[in-house]
Design an enzyme around this catalytic site. Structure first.
Site, PDB file in Angstrom:
ATOM      1  N   LYS A   1      13.776   8.170 -32.543  1.00 45.69           N
ATOM      2  CA  LYS A   1      12.735   7.189 -32.252  1.00 45.69           C
ATOM      3  C   LYS A   1      11.469   7.576 -33.014  1.00 45.69           C
ATOM      4  O   LYS A   1      11.068   8.729 -33.008  1.00 45.69           O
ATOM      5  CB  LYS A   1      12.435   7.201 -30.754  1.00 45.69           C
ATOM      6  CG  LYS A   1      11.336   6.228 -30.365  1.00 45.69           C
ATOM      7  CD  LYS A   1      10.996   6.333 -28.888  1.00 45.69           C
ATOM      8  CE  LYS A   1       9.790   5.450 -28.581  1.00 45.69           C
ATOM      9  NZ  LYS A   1       8.973   5.939 -27.490  1.00 45.69           N
TER      10      LYS A   1
ATOM     11  N   CYS B   1       5.393  10.791 -19.777  1.00 41.87           N
ATOM     12  CA  CYS B   1       5.640   9.381 -19.419  1.00 41.87           C
ATOM     13  C   CYS B   1       4.677   8.941 -18.321  1.00 41.87           C
ATOM     14  O   CYS B   1       4.558   7.742 -18.061  1.00 41.87           O
ATOM     15  CB  CYS B   1       7.024   9.182 -18.806  1.00 41.87           C
ATOM     16  SG  CYS B   1       8.418   9.413 -19.869  1.00 41.87           S
TER      17      CYS B   1
ATOM     18  N   HIS C   1       1.041   4.204 -34.611  1.00 43.28           N
ATOM     19  CA  HIS C   1       2.063   4.304 -35.652  1.00 43.28           C
ATOM     20  C   HIS C   1       2.846   2.996 -35.714  1.00 43.28           C
ATOM     21  O   HIS C   1       2.549   2.057 -34.952  1.00 43.28           O
ATOM     22  CB  HIS C   1       2.971   5.524 -35.439  1.00 43.28           C
ATOM     23  CG  HIS C   1       3.678   5.544 -34.107  1.00 43.28           C
ATOM     24  ND1 HIS C   1       4.734   4.722 -33.812  1.00 43.28           N
ATOM     25  CD2 HIS C   1       3.455   6.287 -32.988  1.00 43.28           C
ATOM     26  CE1 HIS C   1       5.150   4.961 -32.584  1.00 43.28           C
ATOM     27  NE2 HIS C   1       4.388   5.903 -32.055  1.00 43.28           N
TER      28      HIS C   1
ATOM     29  N   HIS D   1       4.002   1.132 -32.519  1.00 43.96           N
ATOM     30  CA  HIS D   1       3.006   0.303 -31.819  1.00 43.96           C
ATOM     31  C   HIS D   1       2.770  -0.996 -32.596  1.00 43.96           C
ATOM     32  O   HIS D   1       2.693  -2.082 -32.018  1.00 43.96           O
ATOM     33  CB  HIS D   1       1.664   1.038 -31.700  1.00 43.96           C
ATOM     34  CG  HIS D   1       1.757   2.364 -31.007  1.00 43.96           C
ATOM     35  ND1 HIS D   1       1.465   3.553 -31.625  1.00 43.96           N
ATOM     36  CD2 HIS D   1       2.140   2.688 -29.751  1.00 43.96           C
ATOM     37  CE1 HIS D   1       1.641   4.548 -30.774  1.00 43.96           C
ATOM     38  NE2 HIS D   1       2.057   4.062 -29.628  1.00 43.96           N
TER      39      HIS D   1
ATOM     40  N   LYS E   1       4.687   9.542 -32.345  1.00 45.67           N
ATOM     41  CA  LYS E   1       3.537  10.194 -32.964  1.00 45.67           C
ATOM     42  C   LYS E   1       3.830  11.640 -33.328  1.00 45.67           C
ATOM     43  O   LYS E   1       3.185  12.224 -34.165  1.00 45.67           O
ATOM     44  CB  LYS E   1       2.299  10.089 -32.073  1.00 45.67           C
ATOM     45  CG  LYS E   1       2.571  10.268 -30.614  1.00 45.67           C
ATOM     46  CD  LYS E   1       1.522   9.534 -29.786  1.00 45.67           C
ATOM     47  CE  LYS E   1       2.113   9.136 -28.441  1.00 45.67           C
ATOM     48  NZ  LYS E   1       1.607   7.918 -27.915  1.00 45.67           N
TER      49      LYS E   1
ATOM     50  N   CYS F   1       7.419  13.450 -15.078  1.00 42.70           N
ATOM     51  CA  CYS F   1       7.190  13.714 -16.506  1.00 42.70           C
ATOM     52  C   CYS F   1       5.742  13.374 -16.836  1.00 42.70           C
ATOM     53  O   CYS F   1       5.352  12.199 -16.774  1.00 42.70           O
ATOM     54  CB  CYS F   1       8.118  12.883 -17.393  1.00 42.70           C
ATOM     55  SG  CYS F   1       7.696  13.097 -19.142  1.00 42.70           S
TER      56      CYS F   1
ATOM     57  N   HIS G   1      11.347  12.152 -23.505  1.00 38.89           N
ATOM     58  CA  HIS G   1      10.611  13.195 -24.234  1.00 38.89           C
ATOM     59  C   HIS G   1      11.403  14.480 -24.426  1.00 38.89           C
ATOM     60  O   HIS G   1      10.939  15.401 -25.102  1.00 38.89           O
ATOM     61  CB  HIS G   1       9.277  13.482 -23.522  1.00 38.89           C
ATOM     62  CG  HIS G   1       8.338  12.315 -23.582  1.00 38.89           C
ATOM     63  ND1 HIS G   1       8.179  11.428 -22.544  1.00 38.89           N
ATOM     64  CD2 HIS G   1       7.546  11.868 -24.587  1.00 38.89           C
ATOM     65  CE1 HIS G   1       7.312  10.492 -22.892  1.00 38.89           C
ATOM     66  NE2 HIS G   1       6.914  10.728 -24.131  1.00 38.89           N
TER      67      HIS G   1
ATOM     68  N   CYS H   1      13.364  15.130 -19.167  1.00 34.13           N
ATOM     69  CA  CYS H   1      12.978  13.736 -19.378  1.00 34.13           C
ATOM     70  C   CYS H   1      13.848  13.191 -20.509  1.00 34.13           C
ATOM     71  O   CYS H   1      13.837  13.748 -21.612  1.00 34.13           O
ATOM     72  CB  CYS H   1      11.506  13.639 -19.767  1.00 34.13           C
ATOM     73  SG  CYS H   1      11.089  12.003 -20.399  1.00 34.13           S
TER      74      CYS H   1
HETATM   75  O1  ME8 Z   1       3.814   3.430 -22.670  1.00 33.72           O
HETATM   76  N1  ME8 Z   1       9.752   1.510 -31.548  1.00 33.72           N
HETATM   77  O2  ME8 Z   1       1.959   3.482 -24.048  1.00 33.72           O
HETATM   78  P1  ME8 Z   1       2.570   4.036 -25.422  1.00 33.72           P
HETATM   79  C1  ME8 Z   1       9.353   0.370 -30.963  1.00 33.72           C
HETATM   80  N2  ME8 Z   1       0.393   3.086 -22.037  1.00 33.72           N
HETATM   81  N3  ME8 Z   1       8.270   0.279 -30.185  1.00 33.72           N
HETATM   82  C2  ME8 Z   1       7.537   1.370 -29.996  1.00 33.72           C
HETATM   83  C3  ME8 Z   1       7.892   2.605 -30.584  1.00 33.72           C
HETATM   84  C4  ME8 Z   1       9.064   2.647 -31.400  1.00 33.72           C
HETATM   85  N4  ME8 Z   1       9.469   3.724 -32.025  1.00 33.72           N
HETATM   86  N5  ME8 Z   1       6.975   3.512 -30.227  1.00 33.72           N
HETATM   87  C5  ME8 Z   1       6.067   2.875 -29.451  1.00 33.72           C
HETATM   88  C6  ME8 Z   1       2.630   3.302 -22.876  1.00 33.72           C
HETATM   89  N6  ME8 Z   1       6.405   1.583 -29.310  1.00 33.72           N
HETATM   90  C7  ME8 Z   1       1.741   2.782 -21.772  1.00 33.72           C
HETATM   91  C8  ME8 Z   1       1.952   1.286 -21.650  1.00 33.72           C
HETATM   92  S1  ME8 Z   1       1.433  -1.078 -20.533  1.00 33.72           S
HETATM   93  C9  ME8 Z   1       0.765  -1.619 -19.122  1.00 33.72           C
HETATM   94  C10 ME8 Z   1       1.174   0.640 -20.553  1.00 33.72           C
HETATM   95  C11 ME8 Z   1       5.647   0.562 -28.574  1.00 33.72           C
HETATM   96  O3  ME8 Z   1       1.395   4.319 -26.286  1.00 33.72           O
HETATM   97  C12 ME8 Z   1       6.510  -0.142 -27.545  1.00 33.72           C
HETATM   98  O4  ME8 Z   1       5.923  -1.374 -27.213  1.00 33.72           O
HETATM   99  O5  ME8 Z   1       3.544   5.107 -25.172  1.00 33.72           O
HETATM  100  C13 ME8 Z   1       6.405   0.784 -26.364  1.00 33.72           C
HETATM  101  O6  ME8 Z   1       6.785   0.148 -25.152  1.00 33.72           O
HETATM  102  C14 ME8 Z   1       4.939   1.125 -26.413  1.00 33.72           C
HETATM  103  O7  ME8 Z   1       4.635   1.209 -27.820  1.00 33.72           O
HETATM  104  C15 ME8 Z   1       4.600   2.422 -25.710  1.00 33.72           C
HETATM  105  O8  ME8 Z   1       3.287   2.758 -26.022  1.00 33.72           O
END
Ligand code: ME8
Length: 531
Positions: A295, A128, A17, A20, A298, A125, A146, A143
């Site tokens: 926030k 997370c 989304h 990301h 998804k 969690c 979440h 959490c």
């Molecule tokens: O945490 N606003 O993956 P994830 C800004 N797999 N950035 C956002 C956002 C939002 N509303 N939503 C998501 C994970 N992001 C782990 C990471 S790294 C070694 C492992 C972005 O799919 C932002 O960069 O939950 C956030 O830190 C990341 O997506 C979390 O992605």
């Protein structure tokens, strides 16, 4: 000089989304900008495919984690391409080459004596994939991210001796004040460290989907260790037959949001030290894109769909909007209405119009050739002067102040628009035409202009023609300078504009560094007005 930039690797338990896309676009701005500075750049993004969040999501759908990963990883890869990210590689943690390398590194951590067997008891969690300390819990043992009630877990784990790295981390932060930017996030990380570090679980007994520990295959690696190591492992296999580790480690800069600050700013450097590797060069922690007060995630239906925006307006507009609307590092709301307003006022009117007018006047008054003249001191100097802007923007980008850099550029866009109004080139052209008509029998303004380009032509005009040369040169040069700085933010439109300005180089350049003589051409509006 090498510059290695990464995004988080995204969980494949859902669809990509705008949140990301935001991190990916920001990282791409850094990658493109550093390439323009002639640096050796490597840009990595990818997907996080192991662990509980993915295992649980797959179970809910009645498919295997691998099936879920194989279905969703390509969507993240396509998202990167759609926002015009120039990533050099896309890593998937289910790649056996990553897994082999993780095993090697984690074995080193074990051999170095930083791992022991113990019992974990506390809050966890699953969304997370995070063991929460008491201080991190929300009200009623929830959490805070979440907003779900957490289970108390008790399990036998291998532990990583994080507590042993407290002093090393404090030293790292003291020696490198810009290790984590912005500063309030650095302070948050420091306060986490100052409260005393607890050892963290390195493995979990009840997972079915994840890497087995090399020294205890009954246990699977806690997903965060596997995930964080992607930044390092990718370098060893991203290029067929070449190991890039020496070239790009540790010049690595991470882009991420505050939800995963602790993992990157505390656990990650400690893990690297434990493996005998150097911590990365730094990281920027950005805020959340919000829809209203919440926030973007998804699970929320009401989101700006990046694909739809790109289909209608192009990736440049989306990149610009997100980085301009939300001050990079802070949380901020985004909305379709906000997008349209900014598109209309800043992209279509301020910038697109400035570019179109400049090219049109060059065509009309000077046959498309940028006249020879000097930078106008009035435009060059002052708070929003063009002189030294490139230095300022580089400094801001070095501190990952992306919105600050855009604001610095935009104040000059507005300055140039005022300059056009103040100097009214169309009036000068008229005067030039009149005096040419009286003085030396010249014809239409365009022709008079072309003549003005010819060396040796006696300057018998009233001065309006010279003034027009000055204004047109300064507009062309101003727009060129800004377009070069905007390449990183809005690559497609900036490239088109630079081509139209007859500029072949993409190297960042100062105002006045190019003289006249370039052949320009008119192009359709960079950002057509909304219907
Ligand atoms: O945490 N606003 O993956 P994830 C800004 N797999 N950035 C956002 C956002 C939002 N509303 N939503 C998501 C994970 N992001 C782990 C990471 S790294 C070694 C492992 C972005 O799919 C932002 O960069 O939950 C956030 O830190 C990341 O997506 C979390 O992605």
């Amino acid at each position: 000089m090498s510059f290695y930039v990464t995004t988080p690797i995204y969980y494949v338990n859902g669809e990509p989304h705008l949140g990301h896309a935001y991190s990916t676009m920001a990282a791409d701005v850094l990658a493109r900008h550093h390439r323009q500075r002639g640096e050796d750049v490597f840009f990595l993004t990818g997907t996080d495919e192991h662990g509980e969040p993915v295992e649980l999501a797959a179970a809910r759908e009645g498919i295997s984690p691998r099936e879920l990963a194989d279905r969703n990883a390509p969507k993240f890869e396509r998202m990167a391409a759609r926002v015009e990210a120039t990533n050099d590689f896309f890593i998937r943690t289910s790649d056996p080459r990553h897994m082999d390398r993780v095993s090697e590194v984690i074995q080193r951590v074990y051999d170095n004596g930083h791992v022991y067997e113990g019992v974990y008891e506390g809050w966890y969690c699953p969304r997370c994939a995070d063991f929460k300390t008491e201080r991190e819990l929300g009200p009623g043992n929830t959490c805070p991210i979440h907003e779900i009630a957490l289970e108390r877990e008790r399990e036998e784990n291998w532990f990583f001796r994080l507590s042993a790295f407290e002093d090393d981390l404090k030293r790292l932060y003291a020696e490198r004040p810009e290790f984590v930017v912005p500063e309030h996030r650095r302070n948050e990380a420091l306060s986490f460290i100052a409260h005393g570090l607890q050892d963290v679980s390195l493995s979990r007994p009840n997972l079915n989907w994840g890497l087995r520990l090399p020294w205890d295959p009954e246990q699977r690696m806690y997903v965060w260790f596997d995930a964080l190591l992607n930044y390092y492992t990718a370098l060893s296999f991203a290029r067929e037959g070449e190991d890039l580790s020496e070239r790009f480690w540790p010049s690595c800069f991470h882009v991420l949001a505050k939800d995963i600050l602790k993992f990157h700013a505390v656990i990650w450097p400690a893990l690297l030290l434990a493996a005998g590797l150097e911590p990365p060069r730094g990281m920027v922690i950005h805020g959340y894109l919000l829809m209203g007060e919440r926030k973007m995630s998804k699970s929320l239906g009401d989101v700006i769909d990046p694909g739809e925006v790109i289909d209608r307006f192009g990736a440049d507009a989306l990149r610009f909007y997100c980085l301009r609307e939300v001050s990079f590092g802070q949380d901020g709301s985004v909305s379709a209405a906000g997008f349209e307003t900014r598109y209309e006022t800043e992209l279509a009117n301020d910038w697109g119009n400035l570019a179109s007018r400049t090219l049109a006047m060059l065509a009309r008054y000077r046959g498309g050739v940028v006249p020879e003249a000097a930078p106008d001191p009035e435009l060059a100097s002052g708070d929003d002067g063009l002189e030294g802007l490139e230095v300022r923007v580089c400094e801001l980008i070095d501190r990952a102040e992306l919105s600050g850099a855009l604001e610095a550029i935009w104040s000059r866009v507005r300055r140039l628009n005022r300059y056009v109004e103040e100097r009214s080139p169309w009036v000068l052209a008229k005067q030039e035409g009149e005096s040419a008509g009286e003085g030396d029998g010249g014809g239409a303004p365009g022709e008079a202009g072309r003549e003005a380009q010819q060396p040796g032509r006696p300057r018998t005009r009233s001065g309006a023609g010279d003034q027009l040369d000055v204004v047109l040169y300064n507009l062309a040069e101003g727009v060129r300078t800004l377009a070069l700085l905007l390449v990183a933010f809005m690559p497609a439109s900036s490239e088109r504009l630079l081509d139209a300005l007859g500029e072949d180089s993409r190297e960042i350049a100062g105002f006045g560094s190019r003289g006249g003589g370039a052949m320009t051409e008119r192009i359709p509006p960079l950002f057509p007005k909304l219907d």
